[in-house]
Design an enzyme around this catalytic site. Structure first.
Site, PDB file in Angstrom:
ATOM      1  N   ARG A 104     -47.224 -37.055 107.064  1.00 49.31           N
ATOM      2  CA  ARG A 104     -46.520 -35.791 106.959  1.00 49.31           C
ATOM      3  C   ARG A 104     -45.954 -35.612 105.557  1.00 49.31           C
ATOM      4  O   ARG A 104     -45.242 -36.470 105.057  1.00 49.31           O
ATOM      5  CB  ARG A 104     -45.385 -35.729 107.993  1.00 49.31           C
ATOM      6  N   THR A 108     -43.326 -30.051 102.789  1.00 49.51           N
ATOM      7  CA  THR A 108     -43.850 -28.938 103.602  1.00 49.51           C
ATOM      8  C   THR A 108     -43.804 -29.256 105.094  1.00 49.51           C
ATOM      9  O   THR A 108     -43.926 -28.349 105.923  1.00 49.51           O
ATOM     10  CB  THR A 108     -45.313 -28.651 103.228  1.00 49.51           C
ATOM     11  N   ASP A 200     -39.882 -44.323 118.224  1.00 49.32           N
ATOM     12  CA  ASP A 200     -41.090 -44.205 117.405  1.00 49.32           C
ATOM     13  C   ASP A 200     -42.153 -45.142 117.971  1.00 49.32           C
ATOM     14  O   ASP A 200     -42.022 -46.367 117.906  1.00 49.32           O
ATOM     15  CB  ASP A 200     -40.780 -44.570 115.946  1.00 49.32           C
ATOM     16  N   ASP A 203     -43.693 -47.777 115.473  1.00 46.98           N
ATOM     17  CA  ASP A 203     -42.782 -48.888 115.188  1.00 46.98           C
ATOM     18  C   ASP A 203     -42.682 -49.842 116.370  1.00 46.98           C
ATOM     19  O   ASP A 203     -42.633 -51.068 116.193  1.00 46.98           O
ATOM     20  CB  ASP A 203     -41.381 -48.355 114.843  1.00 46.98           C
TER      21      ASP A 203
END
Length: 209
Positions: A104, A108, A200, A203
């Site tokens: 990502r 933006t 996450d 993770d």
């Protein structure tokens, strides 16, 4: 409009409940993600077409069923999607595996492609894109567009948990792609995390922070 199947099977619900717990370590988390993917794959392949084939049993000749025509591929979105691949392959050992890498852009917030390696005949395969989480939908939408740009037409998306916002975005962007979801969560928080979620997934699968 695409079909959205939310799994209601007790085994899947039980395993997702353990996944969510903060005390579940990486080893168990990895195992559970694979098991859930295997169970979801059973549902995701429900509509595959069959053909008659003549075989010989130890007793006599008979007509049996086998998967018709199209071959299959599983394409994980790196890196968390890797956790679901073995579960799918346990059900479909002959499937080819592709990989899509996205990150990502922090300015933006849009997904940027950094890796794409697909089976040479991917356009002729029934493709299952896998990622444990569908949050904002950005990565899944971009990954599926990458496949479409390469001629893939028969695409399904599988995830373990999803937010309503991600489902809505996916349906708007790819109304032809069915979704198989382990659990539908409540909402996204202000940081874009699924609530109640499971943290996450990458993770927790790989033991990184």
């Amino acid at each position: 409009m695409s079909k959205v199947v939310v799994m209601d099977h007790p085994l899947i619900q039980h395993k997702i409940g353990i996944l969510r717990r903060v005390e579940t370590g990486s080893k168990d988390f990895r195992t559970l993600i694979g098991e859930i993917a295997m169970l979801e794959c059973y549902e995701a392949t429900r509509d595959l077409q069959l053909a008659d084939v003549e075989i010989e049993t130890p007793i006599c000749k008979t007509t049996a069923k086998e998967l018709k025509g199209k071959k299959l591929a599983v394409v994980p979105i790196l890196r968390a999607g890797l956790g679901m691949v073995d579960g799918v392959l346990a059900m479909i050992p002959a499937a080819k595996v592709g990989h899509i890498g996205l990150y990502r852009n922090e300015e933006t917030l849009e997904p940027v492609e950094y890796f794409c390696k697909l089976p040479a005949d991917c356009a002729n395969r029934e493709v299952f894109v896998v990622d444990p989480m569908l949050a904002t939908g950005g990565s899944a939408i971009a990954a599926i567009q990458m496949l479409k740009n390469r001629g893939v037409k028969n695409i399904h998306f599988m995830c373990v948990i999803a937010a309503p916002e991600g489902i809505k975005k996916m349906q708007e962007a790819h109304p032809d792609v069915d979704m198989i979801i382990g659990a539908l969560d409540d909402h996204l928080n202000e940081k874009g995390y699924i609530v109640p979620g499971l943290g996450d997934a990458g993770d927790r699968i790989f033991g990184t922070k």
